[in-house]
Design a protein around this motif. Structure first.
Motif, PDB file in Angstrom:
ATOM      1  N   PHE A 126       0.819  -1.213   0.000  1.00 23.48           N
ATOM      2  CA  PHE A 126       0.000   0.000   0.000  1.00 23.48           C
ATOM      3  C   PHE A 126       0.853   1.263   0.000  1.00 23.48           C
ATOM      4  O   PHE A 126       0.353   2.358   0.148  1.00 23.48           O
ATOM      5  N   ASN A 127       2.167   1.083  -0.143  1.00 21.93           N
ATOM      6  CA  ASN A 127       3.097   2.214  -0.225  1.00 21.93           C
ATOM      7  C   ASN A 127       2.927   2.883  -1.585  1.00 21.93           C
ATOM      8  O   ASN A 127       2.982   2.220  -2.622  1.00 21.93           O
ATOM      9  N   MET A 128       2.714   4.189  -1.592  1.00 19.11           N
ATOM     10  CA  MET A 128       2.348   4.865  -2.848  1.00 19.11           C
ATOM     11  C   MET A 128       3.439   4.798  -3.924  1.00 19.11           C
ATOM     12  O   MET A 128       3.116   4.556  -5.090  1.00 19.11           O
ATOM     13  N   PRO A 129       4.720   5.039  -3.615  1.00 17.20           N
ATOM     14  CA  PRO A 129       5.726   4.875  -4.674  1.00 17.20           C
ATOM     15  C   PRO A 129       5.721   3.464  -5.270  1.00 17.20           C
ATOM     16  O   PRO A 129       5.801   3.298  -6.496  1.00 17.20           O
ATOM     17  N   TRP A 243      14.622   5.213  10.763  1.00 15.88           N
ATOM     18  CA  TRP A 243      14.695   3.823  11.215  1.00 15.88           C
ATOM     19  C   TRP A 243      15.400   2.909  10.220  1.00 15.88           C
ATOM     20  O   TRP A 243      15.920   1.862  10.580  1.00 15.88           O
ATOM     21  N   GLY A 244      15.360   3.296   8.938  1.00 15.06           N
ATOM     22  CA  GLY A 244      15.914   2.421   7.894  1.00 15.06           C
ATOM     23  C   GLY A 244      15.237   2.750   6.587  1.00 15.06           C
ATOM     24  O   GLY A 244      14.915   3.918   6.329  1.00 15.06           O
ATOM     25  N   GLY A 245      14.992   1.739   5.763  1.00 11.19           N
ATOM     26  CA  GLY A 245      14.327   2.020   4.502  1.00 11.19           C
ATOM     27  C   GLY A 245      14.127   0.771   3.679  1.00 11.19           C
ATOM     28  O   GLY A 245      14.541  -0.335   4.077  1.00 11.19           O
ATOM     29  N   LEU A 246      13.451   0.960   2.567  1.00  9.35           N
ATOM     30  CA  LEU A 246      13.234  -0.142   1.631  1.00  9.35           C
ATOM     31  C   LEU A 246      13.301   0.428   0.226  1.00  9.35           C
ATOM     32  O   LEU A 246      12.616   1.405  -0.076  1.00  9.35           O
ATOM     33  N   ASP A 253      13.851  -5.084 -19.673  1.00 14.99           N
ATOM     34  CA  ASP A 253      14.393  -5.094 -21.029  1.00 14.99           C
ATOM     35  C   ASP A 253      14.423  -3.691 -21.630  1.00 14.99           C
ATOM     36  O   ASP A 253      14.816  -3.524 -22.775  1.00 14.99           O
ATOM     37  N   ARG A 254      14.032  -2.684 -20.856  1.00 17.58           N
ATOM     38  CA  ARG A 254      14.101  -1.309 -21.347  1.00 17.58           C
ATOM     39  C   ARG A 254      15.008  -0.433 -20.491  1.00 17.58           C
ATOM     40  O   ARG A 254      15.157   0.757 -20.769  1.00 17.58           O
ATOM     41  N   GLY A 255      15.593  -0.971 -19.451  1.00 16.02           N
ATOM     42  CA  GLY A 255      16.467  -0.176 -18.588  1.00 16.02           C
ATOM     43  C   GLY A 255      16.302  -0.599 -17.149  1.00 16.02           C
ATOM     44  O   GLY A 255      16.167  -1.793 -16.867  1.00 16.02           O
ATOM     45  N   THR A 256      16.321   0.362 -16.240  1.00 18.15           N
ATOM     46  CA  THR A 256      16.122   0.037 -14.831  1.00 18.15           C
ATOM     47  C   THR A 256      15.192   1.070 -14.214  1.00 18.15           C
ATOM     48  O   THR A 256      15.092   2.199 -14.685  1.00 18.15           O
ATOM     49  N   VAL A 257      14.537   0.659 -13.147  1.00 16.40           N
ATOM     50  CA  VAL A 257      13.659   1.564 -12.407  1.00 16.40           C
ATOM     51  C   VAL A 257      14.041   1.461 -10.938  1.00 16.40           C
ATOM     52  O   VAL A 257      13.961   0.385 -10.351  1.00 16.40           O
ATOM     53  N   ASP A 258      14.479   2.573 -10.366  1.00 20.93           N
ATOM     54  CA  ASP A 258      14.791   2.602  -8.940  1.00 20.93           C
ATOM     55  C   ASP A 258      13.585   3.120  -8.182  1.00 20.93           C
ATOM     56  O   ASP A 258      13.048   4.175  -8.507  1.00 20.93           O
ATOM     57  N   ILE A 259      13.171   2.371  -7.190  1.00 20.92           N
ATOM     58  CA  ILE A 259      12.012   2.752  -6.390  1.00 20.92           C
ATOM     59  C   ILE A 259      12.447   2.818  -4.929  1.00 20.92           C
ATOM     60  O   ILE A 259      12.945   1.835  -4.388  1.00 20.92           O
ATOM     61  N   ASP A 260      12.304   3.969  -4.327  1.00 21.08           N
ATOM     62  CA  ASP A 260      12.615   4.126  -2.908  1.00 21.08           C
ATOM     63  C   ASP A 260      11.300   4.373  -2.177  1.00 21.08           C
ATOM     64  O   ASP A 260      10.650   5.395  -2.392  1.00 21.08           O
ATOM     65  N   ALA A 261      10.927   3.439  -1.333  1.00 22.38           N
ATOM     66  CA  ALA A 261       9.619   3.519  -0.679  1.00 22.38           C
ATOM     67  C   ALA A 261       9.569   4.594   0.397  1.00 22.38           C
ATOM     68  O   ALA A 261       8.492   5.006   0.809  1.00 22.38           O
ATOM     69  N   LEU A 276      21.489  14.280  11.747  1.00 23.87           N
ATOM     70  CA  LEU A 276      20.454  14.566  10.758  1.00 23.87           C
ATOM     71  C   LEU A 276      19.249  13.679  11.017  1.00 23.87           C
ATOM     72  O   LEU A 276      19.400  12.514  11.397  1.00 23.87           O
ATOM     73  N   ARG A 277      18.055  14.238  10.799  1.00 27.33           N
ATOM     74  CA  ARG A 277      16.838  13.437  10.948  1.00 27.33           C
ATOM     75  C   ARG A 277      15.994  13.580   9.689  1.00 27.33           C
ATOM     76  O   ARG A 277      15.944  14.657   9.091  1.00 27.33           O
ATOM     77  N   TRP A 278      15.385  12.482   9.262  1.00 25.93           N
ATOM     78  CA  TRP A 278      14.472  12.536   8.120  1.00 25.93           C
ATOM     79  C   TRP A 278      13.049  12.380   8.636  1.00 25.93           C
ATOM     80  O   TRP A 278      12.701  11.340   9.196  1.00 25.93           O
ATOM     81  N   ASP A 279      12.239  13.406   8.433  1.00 31.58           N
ATOM     82  CA  ASP A 279      10.828  13.328   8.818  1.00 31.58           C
ATOM     83  C   ASP A 279      10.014  12.928   7.596  1.00 31.58           C
ATOM     84  O   ASP A 279       9.990  13.628   6.589  1.00 31.58           O
ATOM     85  N   TYR A 280       9.344  11.810   7.722  1.00 27.77           N
ATOM     86  CA  TYR A 280       8.597  11.224   6.598  1.00 27.77           C
ATOM     87  C   TYR A 280       7.304  11.990   6.356  1.00 27.77           C
ATOM     88  O   TYR A 280       6.563  12.293   7.293  1.00 27.77           O
ATOM     89  N   TRP A 281       7.039  12.297   5.089  1.00 24.82           N
ATOM     90  CA  TRP A 281       5.773  12.964   4.748  1.00 24.82           C
ATOM     91  C   TRP A 281       4.982  12.194   3.693  1.00 24.82           C
ATOM     92  O   TRP A 281       3.936  12.649   3.231  1.00 24.82           O
ATOM     93  N   GLY A 282       5.502  11.030   3.309  1.00 27.45           N
ATOM     94  CA  GLY A 282       4.749  10.212   2.342  1.00 27.45           C
ATOM     95  C   GLY A 282       3.462   9.696   2.966  1.00 27.45           C
ATOM     96  O   GLY A 282       3.230   9.811   4.174  1.00 27.45           O
ATOM     97  N   SER A 283       2.640   9.126   2.127  1.00 30.39           N
ATOM     98  CA  SER A 283       1.336   8.651   2.604  1.00 30.39           C
ATOM     99  C   SER A 283       1.503   7.474   3.567  1.00 30.39           C
ATOM    100  O   SER A 283       2.468   6.726   3.484  1.00 30.39           O
ATOM    101  N   ASP A 284       0.532   7.327   4.469  1.00 31.76           N
ATOM    102  CA  ASP A 284       0.585   6.281   5.488  1.00 31.76           C
ATOM    103  C   ASP A 284       0.072   4.965   4.905  1.00 31.76           C
ATOM    104  O   ASP A 284      -1.130   4.791   4.703  1.00 31.76           O
TER     105      ASP A 284
END
Lengths: 338, 362
Positions: A126-129, A243-246, A253-261, A276-284
């Motif tokens: 359900f992660n939007m990216p 906390w980390g990431g995914l 066959d057309r290249g690559t797609v990098d997806i950072d959730a 440094l701190r990263w405050d998440y603003w992506g959808s829940d």
């Protein structure tokens, strides 16, 4: 409007703290409270979240609860999920569905026999990216996947809950904790199943905190011959910005797609804080996952993420630990789910 | 020092510039069945030697920048002539060849350096310094990635002559993984050459390394990228720290150059009667001839003043001057190809391959 009565079974998993808010946000849900055998957790989280608490199973059932989210220690998922299913409750079970494929299978059977909905808590579905990339891929916009490189890395979760680093309660270490998310995403993106797993791990990062493996790499092969890899390590240090990431890289066959959730963040640089701190603003994603669980029950349909999805990920973890032990690629023992 | 250059392709020209930038004289090239040799010799005022022994009589160093499948014979000829050698990576196409080269050089007491230039790229050198300083603690989980487009020269794409993506490209990171993570005892790898659906494609490979120390590495190497992409990244997680680098994050000059919309009103004042409309929105003021001249979107850059190729040659030359062994010697070049060849074999067989200790690799 009749609302669905939903409760939480155990506050052992920290995700319960998020789910309680997600349940309260869903207008079709009446949150009834949580049941927990541990009095300290009942007192702490009952007060912190102003939640009704139940200290025994029968009084929890007497509340009229119709559906539960199981947030116990992984090893107890089976006990609680089966008890809930037998009582006629629909079950959303925290990942991993179980600590071994046999237990996962039993949970699925119990839900089927009882005629209740069973969903595995894979919030990354359900992660939007990820959803957006999946939709573009499904429309052919990226070509076809030929392999995938992914990483789901985090800090050692011990500070959140000590049981995470106890293999007896968690069913393993980093490899059990983090492999399941990417295994599930890979199945979702490729619609293929896994054939073999080669895995290596160690306990170097966080070695003073954890009794389990903390670093791991997993190489996967699908039945159609395509390959993938997973970095499941607790390799993020104490002062990592979050906390980390995914993240994953689709090779097509057309290249690559990098997806950072989890790249949707604001960077926070402080005077008082040394790091440094990263405050998440992506959808829940948790909210969307719980909304889907509720909608599936009310619409009387199968959830988009199932118990079988949970089982398939557990089968990969099982093969990964067998491979660590043997030093060889190991076959994924895929059970038939009818 | 007088340098004899074997090979005048991209790497030969790069080394020519590198030697000159550190004040060394490249005296000549080796004759090769290739017109570019004569062209380069004329353009740069270089001699052309018929064979390695002739070159050796006039040179203090023989720099082998020829295609990989020719390395062994040139290195062995230079060893026989007693002339110090700098050999481009990968050292050879087989462990047997590599062993014979290293053993010959050691037996003859001839210095043999290998061009694992990645160690001289500033981001990698910085990471290695941090690891060596102890700030990282014990290396635990390492990741290296190098993704670009397939080279154009036919010999690169012929695996029997270049070794393919693992031996030619991934070897940079396999060497660096060994450099910072320690010796490797087991390798598992996979090469994605396309699927039944996609057909055969430029290769994308990944390898899992188990180091003797217990550290583990994930190494990704790809020729699958569309031109002109060249992405590199690494991260080194240790017991005390985590190092991360991604070439996309450190691009310091990032041009966004292309067609810029001109205001409609300005066009109306100079174009006379407003009869147009045929050009449609977004094309005002720009005829088709303009768009044809539009350059490609330029590639972002991370400029540094030091040339890593010059730095590796400088380090090699300084070692020769002081009588020290080359900083990256034949033994290390051999260990790198041993890992790469094990990865290739693993990809072929689907099983992990153990790295056996080599007699020459003390």
């Amino acid at each position: 409007m009749k609302r669905l009565k939903v409760g939480i079974v155990s506050f052992a998993h920290l995700h319960a703290e998020a789910y309680i808010g997600n349940l309260r946000n869903n207008p079709a849900v009446e949150y009834v409270g949580f049941v927990d055998e541990d009095s300290e957790r009942r007192n702490t989280y009952g007060a912190a979240y102003e939640s009704a608490v139940f200290d025994d199973w029968q009084s929890f059932l007497d509340s009229g609860v119709e559906a539960v989210i199981v947030c116990s220690e992984n090893v107890y998922h089976k006990r609680y999920a089966i008890a809930a299913a037998k009582a006629g409750l629909h079950v959303l079970c925290e990942k991993p569905l179980a600590t071994n494929p046999d237990d996962a299978d039993e949970i699925i059977s119990a839900a089927r026999t009882a005629g209740v909905r069973l969903m595995t808590a894979f919030p990354m579905r359900f992660n939007m990216p990820l959803r957006t990339a999946h939709a573009t891929l499904a429309q052919g916009g990226y070509g076809t996947i030929t392999s995938i490189i992914g990483r789901n890395q985090g800090q050692c979760p011990k500070r959140h809950r000590a049981w995470f680093v106890d293999p007896d309660l968690a069913g393993g270490g980093a490899m059990a904790d983090h492999t399941v998310h990417l295994a599930d995403i890979y199945r979702w993106f490729t619609t293929a199943e896994f054939e073999t797993v080669y895995a290596i791990n160690n306990r170097i990062t966080w070695r003073d905190e954890a009794g389990s493996d903390t670093g791991g790499l997993v190489a996967l092969r699908f039945t159609d011959g395509r390959s993938a890899s997973v970095d499941c390590s607790w390799s993020r240090p104490r002062h990592y910005p979050t906390w980390g990431g995914l993240a994953l890289r689709l090779i097509t066959d057309r290249g690559t797609v990098d997806i950072d959730a989890f790249r949707q963040v604001v960077s926070v640089h402080g005077h008082a804080s040394k790091h440094l701190r990263w405050d998440y603003w992506g959808s829940d994603a948790n909210q969307a996952m719980i909304d889907e669980f509720v909608a599936a029950i009310l619409d009387e349909r199968t959830p988009t993420v199932t118990g079988e999805d949970g089982l398939r990920a557990v089968e990969v973890v099982d093969a990964a630990y067998r491979s660590v032990a043997s030093g060889r690629p190991e076959k994924v023992h895929r059970r038939s789910v009818t | 020092m007088k340098i004899g250059l074997v090979g005048a392709g991209f790497m030969g020209r790069t080394h020519l510039a590198g030697w000159r930038s550190i004040g060394e004289e490249v005296v000549g090239l080796l004759r090769f069945d290739d017109p570019t040799i004569a062209e380069l010799a004329v353009a740069e005022g270089l001699s052309v030697f018929d064979n390695v022994p002739d070159m050796a009589t006039r040179c203090d160093v023989i720099d082998v920048c020829s295609p990989t499948f020719t390395h062994r014979d040139y290195v062995l000829a230079a060893v026989a002539a007693g002339t110090p050698i700098f050999c481009e990576k990968p050292l050879a196409l087989s462990v047997e060849d590599g062993v014979s080269m290293v053993r010959a050089a050691e037996d003859a007491g001839v210095p043999l350096g290998v061009g694992h230039v990645l160690r001289y790229f500033p981001e990698y050198a910085a990471a290695a310094r941090t690891v060596r300083s102890g700030d990282l603690g014990d290396p635990a989980v390492l990741r290296f990635s190098r993704c670009t487009f397939a080279p154009k020269n036919a010999w690169y794409l012929d695996e029997s002559r270049s070794g393919g993506v693992i031996l030619d490209l991934m070897i940079h990171d396999l060497d660096f993984a060994r450099h910072v993570g320690g010796d490797v005892k087991r390798v598992f790898a996979s090469i994605d050459r396309g699927s039944d659906v996609s057909g055969r494609l430029a290769p994308h490979a990944h390898a899992l390394l188990t180091h003797t120390s217990g550290a583990i590495s994930h190494v990704e190497g790809s020729w699958r990228m569309p031109q002109p992409e060249f992405l590199t990244s690494f991260e080194i997680a240790g017991s005390k720290a985590l190092l991360t680098f991604d070439s996309r994050d450190t691009s310091s000059v990032s041009p966004i150059i292309g067609f810029i919309q001109r205001p409609l009103v300005a066009e109306a004042t100079t174009a006379g009667p407003t009869t147009s409309g045929s050009e449609g929105p977004g094309r005002v003021g720009a005829g088709d001839s303009d768009s044809a001249e539009m350059p490609d979107i330029p590639v972002a850059a991370s400029p540094v003043s030091e040339d890593p190729y010059a730095l590796e040659l400088l380090a090699f030359r300084n070692a020769l001057r002081t009588g020290n062994p080359p900083p990256v010697d034949g033994r290390e070049g051999l260990l790198a190809i041993q890992i790469a060849l094990a990865a290739q074999r693993s990809a072929r067989t689907g099983t992990p391959v153990d790295i056996e200790p080599l007699e020459v690799a003390r």
